[in-house]
Design a protein around this motif. Structure first.
Motif, PDB file in Angstrom:
ATOM      1  N   ASN A 121       0.834  -1.298  -0.094  1.00  0.00           N
ATOM      2  CA  ASN A 121       0.031   0.020  -0.139  1.00  0.00           C
ATOM      3  C   ASN A 121       1.113   1.219  -0.019  1.00  0.00           C
ATOM      4  N   VAL A 122       0.437   2.259  -0.641  1.00  0.00           N
ATOM      5  CA  VAL A 122       1.011   3.498  -0.676  1.00  0.00           C
ATOM      6  C   VAL A 122       0.433   4.429   0.331  1.00  0.00           C
ATOM      7  N   VAL A 123       1.377   4.687   1.489  1.00  0.00           N
ATOM      8  CA  VAL A 123       0.840   5.583   2.525  1.00  0.00           C
ATOM      9  C   VAL A 123       1.707   6.958   2.635  1.00  0.00           C
ATOM     10  N   ALA A 124       0.963   7.725   3.683  1.00  0.00           N
ATOM     11  CA  ALA A 124       1.894   9.069   3.858  1.00  0.00           C
ATOM     12  C   ALA A 124       2.632   8.853   4.800  1.00  0.00           C
ATOM     13  N   ALA A 125       2.946   7.945   5.653  1.00  0.00           N
ATOM     14  CA  ALA A 125       3.823   7.911   6.575  1.00  0.00           C
ATOM     15  C   ALA A 125       3.572   6.458   6.956  1.00  0.00           C
ATOM     16  N   PRO A 126       4.864   5.697   7.708  1.00  0.00           N
ATOM     17  CA  PRO A 126       4.850   4.449   7.723  1.00  0.00           C
ATOM     18  C   PRO A 126       3.738   3.777   8.602  1.00  0.00           C
ATOM     19  N   ASP A 127       3.138   4.348   9.556  1.00  0.00           N
ATOM     20  CA  ASP A 127       2.024   3.863  10.365  1.00  0.00           C
ATOM     21  C   ASP A 127       0.642   4.447  10.255  1.00  0.00           C
ATOM     22  N   ALA A 128       0.602   5.055   8.820  1.00  0.00           N
ATOM     23  CA  ALA A 128      -0.637   6.038   8.497  1.00  0.00           C
ATOM     24  C   ALA A 128      -1.498   4.883   8.200  1.00  0.00           C
ATOM     25  N   PRO A 129      -2.920   5.586   8.221  1.00  0.00           N
ATOM     26  CA  PRO A 129      -3.958   4.602   7.573  1.00  0.00           C
ATOM     27  C   PRO A 129      -3.682   4.238   6.035  1.00  0.00           C
ATOM     28  N   LEU A 130      -4.243   3.231   5.700  1.00  0.00           N
ATOM     29  CA  LEU A 130      -4.167   2.687   4.286  1.00  0.00           C
ATOM     30  C   LEU A 130      -4.818   3.632   3.211  1.00  0.00           C
ATOM     31  N   ASN A 131      -5.673   4.767   3.831  1.00  0.00           N
ATOM     32  CA  ASN A 131      -6.415   5.686   3.028  1.00  0.00           C
ATOM     33  C   ASN A 131      -5.744   6.940   3.053  1.00  0.00           C
ATOM     34  N   SER A 132      -4.545   7.218   3.582  1.00  0.00           N
ATOM     35  CA  SER A 132      -3.785   8.360   3.818  1.00  0.00           C
ATOM     36  C   SER A 132      -3.274   8.948   2.442  1.00  0.00           C
ATOM     37  N   VAL A 133      -3.435   8.280   1.506  1.00  0.00           N
ATOM     38  CA  VAL A 133      -2.818   9.137   0.238  1.00  0.00           C
ATOM     39  C   VAL A 133      -4.131   8.994  -0.682  1.00  0.00           C
ATOM     40  N   ALA A 134      -4.355  10.225  -1.055  1.00  0.00           N
ATOM     41  CA  ALA A 134      -5.617  10.487  -2.118  1.00  0.00           C
ATOM     42  C   ALA A 134      -5.396   9.615  -3.387  1.00  0.00           C
ATOM     43  N   PRO A 135      -6.567   9.083  -3.883  1.00  0.00           N
ATOM     44  CA  PRO A 135      -6.508   8.216  -5.235  1.00  0.00           C
ATOM     45  C   PRO A 135      -5.915   8.846  -6.275  1.00  0.00           C
ATOM     46  N   ALA A 136      -6.217  10.148  -6.375  1.00  0.00           N
ATOM     47  CA  ALA A 136      -5.800  10.882  -7.523  1.00  0.00           C
ATOM     48  C   ALA A 136      -4.125  11.091  -7.649  1.00  0.00           C
ATOM     49  N   ARG A 137      -3.469  10.777  -6.517  1.00  0.00           N
ATOM     50  CA  ARG A 137      -2.073  10.953  -6.485  1.00  0.00           C
ATOM     51  C   ARG A 137      -1.168   9.872  -7.369  1.00  0.00           C
ATOM     52  N   LEU A 138      -1.977   8.662  -7.148  1.00  0.00           N
ATOM     53  CA  LEU A 138      -1.427   7.429  -7.800  1.00  0.00           C
ATOM     54  C   LEU A 138      -1.403   7.392  -9.074  1.00  0.00           C
ATOM     55  N   ARG A 139      -0.165   6.808  -9.814  1.00  0.00           N
ATOM     56  CA  ARG A 139      -0.213   6.759 -11.284  1.00  0.00           C
ATOM     57  C   ARG A 139       0.867   5.812 -11.564  1.00  0.00           C
ATOM     58  N   ILE A 140       0.619   4.864 -12.482  1.00  0.00           N
ATOM     59  CA  ILE A 140       1.487   3.905 -13.032  1.00  0.00           C
ATOM     60  C   ILE A 140       2.640   4.593 -13.297  1.00  0.00           C
ATOM     61  N   GLY A 141       3.739   3.775 -12.938  1.00  0.00           N
ATOM     62  CA  GLY A 141       5.259   4.383 -13.138  1.00  0.00           C
ATOM     63  C   GLY A 141       6.004   5.672 -11.920  1.00  0.00           C
ATOM     64  N   ALA A 142       4.854   5.836 -10.976  1.00  0.00           N
ATOM     65  CA  ALA A 142       5.240   6.811  -9.980  1.00  0.00           C
ATOM     66  C   ALA A 142       6.350   6.155  -9.063  1.00  0.00           C
ATOM     67  N   GLY A 143       7.483   6.880  -8.866  1.00  0.00           N
ATOM     68  CA  GLY A 143       8.493   6.395  -7.992  1.00  0.00           C
ATOM     69  C   GLY A 143       7.942   6.171  -6.586  1.00  0.00           C
ATOM     70  N   VAL A 144       8.517   5.339  -5.543  1.00  0.00           N
ATOM     71  CA  VAL A 144       8.036   5.001  -4.443  1.00  0.00           C
ATOM     72  C   VAL A 144       9.189   4.738  -3.719  1.00  0.00           C
ATOM     73  N   ARG A 145       9.188   4.835  -2.396  1.00  0.00           N
ATOM     74  CA  ARG A 145      10.349   4.209  -1.637  1.00  0.00           C
ATOM     75  C   ARG A 145       9.652   3.393  -0.316  1.00  0.00           C
ATOM     76  N   VAL A 146      10.343   2.220   0.105  1.00  0.00           N
ATOM     77  CA  VAL A 146       9.781   1.387   1.031  1.00  0.00           C
ATOM     78  C   VAL A 146       9.873   2.218   2.698  1.00  0.00           C
ATOM     79  N   VAL A 147       9.207   2.101   3.495  1.00  0.00           N
ATOM     80  CA  VAL A 147       9.106   2.435   4.639  1.00  0.00           C
ATOM     81  C   VAL A 147       8.476   1.110   5.524  1.00  0.00           C
ATOM     82  N   PHE A 148       8.708   1.195   6.771  1.00  0.00           N
ATOM     83  CA  PHE A 148       8.063   0.034   7.448  1.00  0.00           C
ATOM     84  C   PHE A 148       7.600   0.463   8.808  1.00  0.00           C
ATOM     85  N   THR A 149       6.383  -0.339   8.962  1.00  0.00           N
ATOM     86  CA  THR A 149       5.552   0.181   9.905  1.00  0.00           C
ATOM     87  C   THR A 149       6.504  -0.210  11.608  1.00  0.00           C
ATOM     88  N   ARG A 150       5.752   0.236  12.499  1.00  0.00           N
ATOM     89  CA  ARG A 150       6.399  -0.510  13.894  1.00  0.00           C
ATOM     90  C   ARG A 150       6.708  -1.882  13.883  1.00  0.00           C
TER      91      ARG A 150
END
Length: 140
Positions: free
Chosen positions: A100-129
């Motif tokens: 899931n793409v999130v705003a912060a490691p322990d943020a809710p799964l719905n913390s990123v607005a759907p309109a912000r996602l696109r195929i090819g967008a760069g992401v970086r891994v984060v880890f929950t507690r």
């Protein structure tokens, strides 16, 4: 929240994740070296049983994504709409991880607005507690 079922082959992945490291299994045969996921005893490329856990940069790109629609599992329904993504690792493009793409490691799964996602967008891994890998957009 669903938790992973940890088997013998995948246990090292979760051990490293708990330490905040993204590692994937790779063939340790000198003539091969291919990374593989999901983890398994034998290399699908050369048949070797020798393996190692290679540290990845944690960078990737969104290969695919969806926004699940009801009916949802009860623990997830209140977070809808949320995203489920498949991320292609930059270090190993044949390796794709779900998450899931999130705003912060322990943020809710719905913390990123759907309109912000696109195929090819760069992401970086984060880890929950709890050591679960998630993804953050590289561009805020």
């Amino acid at each position: 929240m669903l938790r992973p079922v940890i088997d013998d082959d995948g246990a090292p992945f979760w051990k490293y994740a708990a330490r905040g490291e993204l590692r994937v299994q790779a063939c340790a045969a000198p003539a091969c070296g291919e990374p593989r996921f999901p983890p398994r005893p034998c290399c699908p490329h050369c048949g070797s049983f020798d393996s190692e856990w290679r540290r990845m940069s944690g960078r990737g790109r969104i290969w695919s994504f969806v926004f699940p629609h009801p009916p949802l599992l009860p623990g997830y329904a209140e977070q809808a709409p949320y995203n489920a993504v498949v991320v292609e690792l930059l270090d190993a493009p044949r390796i794709r991880l779900a998450g899931n793409v999130v705003a912060a490691p322990d943020a809710p799964l719905n913390s990123v607005a759907p309109a912000r996602l696109r195929i090819g967008a760069g992401v970086r891994v984060v880890f929950t507690r709890d050591g679960l890998p998630r993804w953050r957009l590289e561009r805020a």
